[in-house]
Scaffold this motif. Structure first.
Motif, mmCIF file in Angstrom:
data_model
loop_
_atom_site.group_PDB
_atom_site.id
_atom_site.type_symbol
_atom_site.label_atom_id
_atom_site.label_comp_id
_atom_site.label_asym_id
_atom_site.label_seq_id
_atom_site.Cartn_x
_atom_site.Cartn_y
_atom_site.Cartn_z
ATOM 1 N N ILE A 63 0.587 -1.164 0.020
ATOM 2 C CA ILE A 63 0.082 0.038 -0.092
ATOM 3 C C ILE A 63 0.967 1.326 -0.020
ATOM 4 C CG2 ILE A 63 -2.037 -1.066 1.040
ATOM 5 C CD1 ILE A 63 -1.086 0.031 3.857
ATOM 6 N N ILE A 64 0.497 2.359 -0.693
ATOM 7 C CA ILE A 64 1.030 3.403 -0.816
ATOM 8 C C ILE A 64 0.383 4.677 -0.597
ATOM 9 C CG2 ILE A 64 2.681 4.918 -2.442
ATOM 10 C CD1 ILE A 64 2.876 2.245 -4.134
ATOM 11 N N GLY A 65 0.955 5.604 0.150
ATOM 12 C CA GLY A 65 0.197 6.843 0.638
ATOM 13 C C GLY A 65 0.965 7.318 1.937
ATOM 14 N N ARG A 66 0.789 8.604 2.259
ATOM 15 C CA ARG A 66 1.520 9.418 3.204
ATOM 16 C C ARG A 66 0.834 8.892 4.720
ATOM 17 N NH1 ARG A 66 5.685 10.315 3.131
ATOM 18 N NH2 ARG A 66 6.120 12.281 2.768
ATOM 19 N N GLY A 67 1.655 8.129 5.401
ATOM 20 C CA GLY A 67 1.416 7.678 6.726
ATOM 21 C C GLY A 67 1.137 6.282 6.756
ATOM 22 N N VAL A 68 1.351 5.597 5.521
ATOM 23 C CA VAL A 68 1.038 4.118 5.613
ATOM 24 C C VAL A 68 1.926 3.410 6.503
ATOM 25 C CG1 VAL A 68 -0.084 3.799 3.540
ATOM 26 C CG2 VAL A 68 2.352 3.790 3.755
ATOM 27 N N MET A 69 3.215 3.663 6.751
ATOM 28 C CA MET A 69 4.237 3.073 7.601
ATOM 29 C C MET A 69 4.293 4.216 8.875
ATOM 30 S SD MET A 69 5.856 0.477 8.334
ATOM 31 C CE MET A 69 6.091 -0.497 6.906
ATOM 32 N N GLU A 122 15.772 -4.938 6.748
ATOM 33 C CA GLU A 122 16.621 -5.645 5.969
ATOM 34 C C GLU A 122 15.868 -6.712 5.157
ATOM 35 O OE1 GLU A 122 13.830 -7.742 8.877
ATOM 36 O OE2 GLU A 122 14.649 -5.814 8.845
ATOM 37 N N ARG A 123 14.806 -6.198 4.915
ATOM 38 C CA ARG A 123 13.963 -7.034 3.833
ATOM 39 C C ARG A 123 13.846 -6.028 2.662
ATOM 40 N NH1 ARG A 123 8.559 -9.489 6.984
ATOM 41 N NH2 ARG A 123 9.904 -10.713 8.631
ATOM 42 N N PRO A 124 14.110 -6.764 1.283
ATOM 43 C CA PRO A 124 14.041 -6.216 0.152
ATOM 44 C C PRO A 124 12.696 -5.526 -0.145
ATOM 45 C CG PRO A 124 14.139 -8.298 -0.343
ATOM 46 C CD PRO A 124 14.222 -8.261 1.090
ATOM 47 N N MET A 125 12.802 -4.202 -0.685
ATOM 48 C CA MET A 125 11.680 -3.288 -1.115
ATOM 49 C C MET A 125 11.502 -3.405 -2.651
ATOM 50 S SD MET A 125 11.529 -0.565 1.844
ATOM 51 C CE MET A 125 9.989 0.291 1.278
ATOM 52 N N PRO A 126 10.301 -3.354 -3.265
ATOM 53 C CA PRO A 126 10.389 -3.037 -4.909
ATOM 54 C C PRO A 126 11.022 -1.588 -5.060
ATOM 55 C CG PRO A 126 8.197 -3.198 -3.835
ATOM 56 C CD PRO A 126 8.936 -3.618 -2.920
ATOM 57 N N ASP A 127 11.241 -1.236 -6.412
ATOM 58 C CA ASP A 127 11.790 0.015 -6.798
ATOM 59 C C ASP A 127 10.644 1.120 -6.448
ATOM 60 O OD1 ASP A 127 14.162 -0.995 -7.338
ATOM 61 O OD2 ASP A 127 13.598 -1.211 -9.530
ATOM 62 N N VAL A 129 9.021 10.390 -0.976
ATOM 63 C CA VAL A 129 7.938 10.224 -1.862
ATOM 64 C C VAL A 129 7.489 8.678 -1.868
ATOM 65 C CG1 VAL A 129 7.585 10.426 -4.361
ATOM 66 C CG2 VAL A 129 8.900 12.246 -3.138
ATOM 67 N N ASP A 130 6.285 8.599 -2.283
ATOM 68 C CA ASP A 130 5.877 7.103 -2.337
ATOM 69 C C ASP A 130 5.645 6.255 -1.073
ATOM 70 O OD1 ASP A 130 4.555 7.989 -4.922
ATOM 71 O OD2 ASP A 130 6.317 7.382 -5.961
ATOM 72 N N GLU A 131 5.710 6.954 -0.077
ATOM 73 C CA GLU A 131 5.719 6.065 1.081
ATOM 74 C C GLU A 131 5.048 4.842 1.375
ATOM 75 O OE1 GLU A 131 4.658 6.359 5.895
ATOM 76 O OE2 GLU A 131 4.800 8.351 4.597
ATOM 77 N N ALA A 132 5.600 3.672 1.460
ATOM 78 C CA ALA A 132 4.881 2.503 1.079
ATOM 79 C C ALA A 132 4.800 1.348 2.334
ATOM 80 C CB ALA A 132 5.332 1.673 -0.161
ATOM 81 N N ALA A 133 4.161 0.343 2.227
ATOM 82 C CA ALA A 133 4.176 -0.527 3.292
ATOM 83 C C ALA A 133 3.644 -1.921 2.662
ATOM 84 C CB ALA A 133 3.376 -0.353 4.599
ATOM 85 N N CYS A 134 4.204 -2.997 3.204
ATOM 86 C CA CYS A 134 3.805 -4.398 2.564
ATOM 87 C C CYS A 134 2.684 -4.827 3.665
ATOM 88 C CB CYS A 134 5.085 -5.263 2.760
ATOM 89 S SG CYS A 134 4.650 -7.034 2.368
ATOM 90 N N LYS A 135 1.650 -5.321 2.855
ATOM 91 C CA LYS A 135 0.525 -5.669 3.650
ATOM 92 C C LYS A 135 0.673 -6.748 4.372
ATOM 93 C CE LYS A 135 -3.579 -5.539 1.436
ATOM 94 N NZ LYS A 135 -4.492 -5.665 0.449
ATOM 95 N N ALA A 136 1.547 -7.752 3.813
ATOM 96 C CA ALA A 136 1.971 -8.887 4.591
ATOM 97 C C ALA A 136 2.525 -8.579 5.848
ATOM 98 C CB ALA A 136 2.206 -9.996 3.791
ATOM 99 N N TRP A 137 3.523 -7.835 5.800
ATOM 100 C CA TRP A 137 4.303 -7.626 6.964
ATOM 101 C C TRP A 137 3.495 -6.751 8.161
ATOM 102 C CZ3 TRP A 137 9.263 -4.875 4.128
ATOM 103 C CH2 TRP A 137 9.810 -5.875 3.195
ATOM 104 N N LEU A 138 2.488 -5.987 7.757
ATOM 105 C CA LEU A 138 1.736 -5.277 8.675
ATOM 106 C C LEU A 138 0.780 -6.075 9.410
ATOM 107 C CD1 LEU A 138 0.594 -1.860 6.717
ATOM 108 C CD2 LEU A 138 2.241 -2.217 8.728
ATOM 109 N N ILE A 139 0.017 -7.329 8.435
ATOM 110 C CA ILE A 139 -0.557 -8.146 9.217
ATOM 111 C C ILE A 139 0.184 -9.112 10.209
ATOM 112 C CG2 ILE A 139 -1.987 -10.332 8.908
ATOM 113 C CD1 ILE A 139 -3.316 -7.544 8.316
ATOM 114 N N GLU A 140 1.524 -9.361 9.669
ATOM 115 C CA GLU A 140 2.446 -10.110 10.284
ATOM 116 C C GLU A 140 2.737 -9.206 12.072
ATOM 117 O OE1 GLU A 140 6.581 -11.917 9.248
ATOM 118 O OE2 GLU A 140 7.036 -10.039 9.749
ATOM 119 N N ALA A 141 2.761 -8.033 11.760
ATOM 120 C CA ALA A 141 2.974 -7.286 13.106
ATOM 121 C C ALA A 141 1.829 -7.466 13.766
ATOM 122 C CB ALA A 141 3.257 -5.802 12.473
#
Length: 460
Positions: A114-120, A419-424, A432-444
């Motif tokens: 997911i991408i948007g200001r504040g997602v992470m 430590e985990r790879p992120m897509p470009d 810019v384009d602050e992003a968070a991985c959905k699976a990682w958030l649910i893991e959290a």
């Protein structure tokens, strides 16, 4: 770890995944950058509206809520006793800056991110904490201590929210702040912020500005200068706007001030161009030569303020905002430092280079914070993370400043994963384009639920 408990937690997380991201999208839609204070909105209308929505979401989840004078609020489960556990997140954000591919306040999804200001930082984690409390309520978990999910509204620009809270409410027995990386942060560097201000007014540099906040490395900076002929480069665009007047636009790669590695400070790019082309009068260039040392080396070596101590990573120092006030150039400074120096020493080091060219201020100085790994609550959090992920991850210290440093017994606890790879296409926090991985958030979410359940078993 009880495998049946882990299965129940995983089932809850799966059942609520869609709702979690729906609620994150609702919060992201609010531009909650600090604004002008008004009645009922001490940090401006954006933070006020985000806090109101955060508390509304909590009530929708069946949680009790308290609004603390519009500065901070909390959701709670298990009553309102003075001895309680807490999580603390924030709903305010830094300015978006330029370069976003889409509206930063409209959540979008791409390839599981997911991408948007504040997602992470920190709306996504705020929602996770509310759902962790929902689990405790829905599953009637026995609670020795009530649990609060604190929702701040001024973390990015002063932490006046948590200072107000601690003046009017008892501190939690223990709290964690999901505003860092897993598995757990048990120490935070000191933070010095100040300004370098030219003693003399502008000369042939007519205007210069760049950056959105002192704790953000800028990706753009501009200047208007007098010159006969200038040439664009790969990093600086030069456009003649009137005879003998040029507009310069420098581009870089932004990020958080505490993590300068891999960034390119656009102010430094612009300063180098100005100096290389002999722009400005001698007073202008004297100031530029001074701040060039700031931008030349983010470890402080060019200014002679470098420091390390073995517990923390070495000192970092960056410039976040450049501008003109009362006709004089200024450059903000943000340094994250270990225990072997201080904000006063850093400022003194810069003054030694400044001489009579500039004044150097100390606007903010917070000493380093460190918590022993022997603390049982620290071990509970680390073990919860490793139980969910199957890892054997070790705690660490950071250069960022979180709410944790303001509490007597607190740590920063995920959910970032450098430590985990992120897509470009995925941008960093504050970038810019602050992003968070959905699976990682649910893991959290699973980690936070398990940690709270286990923390309830400790004697504080």
């Amino acid at each position: 770890m009880n495998q049946q408990l882990l299965q129940r937690v995983s089932a809850f997380a799966e059942e609520n995944t869609a709702a979690v991201f729906r609620d994150i999208a609702r919060l992201v839609a609010i531009d909650s950058v600090e604004g002008e204070a008004a009645e009922g909105a001490p940090f401006g209308p954006g933070p006020r509206d985000a806090l109101a929505l955060g508390l509304q979401i909590a009530r929708e989840l069946g949680l009790e809520t308290v609004d603390c004078a519009g500065r901070i609020g909390y959701a709670s489960v298990g009553g309102n006793g003075d001895e309680y556990l807490a999580t603390i997140t924030h709903l305010d954000v830094v300015p978006v800056g330029d370069g976003w591919k889409h509206d930063p306040f409209t959540l979008r999804e791409r390839e599981g991110w997911i991408i948007g200001r504040g997602v992470m930082d920190d709306k996504g984690p705020s929602v996770l904490c509310l759902y962790a409390l929902k689990y405790l309520k829905d599953h009637s978990i026995p609670l020795r201590y009530p649990v609060r999910a604190l929702l701040g509204a001024n973390e990015e620009t002063g932490m006046g929210d948590v200072l107000y809270y601690l003046e009017h409410y008892p501190a939690p027995l223990f709290c964690f702040s999901p505003d860092a990386s897993f598995p757990l942060c048990n120490g935070e560097k000191g933070i010095y912020q100040g300004r370098i201000v030219s003693r003399l007014p502008l000369g042939d540099i007519l205007d210069i500005h760049g950056g959105v906040a002192p704790n953000v490395i800028p990706d753009k900076a501009e200047a208007t200068v007098k010159a006969e002929k200038l040439t664009s480069t790969e990093a600086v665009e030069a456009v003649e706007t009137a005879p003998g007047v040029w507009r310069l636009l420098a581009k870089g790669k932004g990020g958080h001030a505490s993590l300068p590695k891999g960034t390119v400070n656009a102010i430094g790019v612009l300063v180098n161009y100005l100096l290389e082309n002999g722009l400005g009068d001698e007073n202008d260039r004297a100031f530029l030569r001074l701040i060039e040392k700031l931008h030349r080396a983010s470890d402080g070596t060019a200014l002679g303020v470098q420091a390390s101590d073995g517990n923390f990573e070495p000192l970092t120092i960056v410039g976040g905002v450049i501008g003109v006030k009362n006709g004089r150039m200024f450059q903000t400074v943000d340094s994250r430092y270990p225990t072997t120096t201080s904000g006063a020493q850093i400022a003194a080091g810069i003054r030694a280079h400044a001489g009579d060219v500039a004044e150097v201020t100390v606007d903010h100085d917070a000493a380093p914070f460190y918590m022993s790994l022997d603390n049982p609550a620290v071990q509970v959090c680390i073990n919860a993370y490793n139980a969910v992920t199957g890892e054997n991850a070790k705690p660490y210290t950071i250069g960022g400043g979180t709410y944790a440093r303001h509490f007597p017994n607190a740590v920063a606890f995920g959910p970032e994963h450098p430590e985990r790879p992120m897509p470009d296409f995925a941008g960093p926090i504050h970038g810019v384009d602050e992003a968070a991985c959905k699976a990682w958030l649910i893991e959290a979410l699973k980690v936070y639920i398990l940690a709270l359940i286990e923390l309830e078993k400790l004697d504080f």
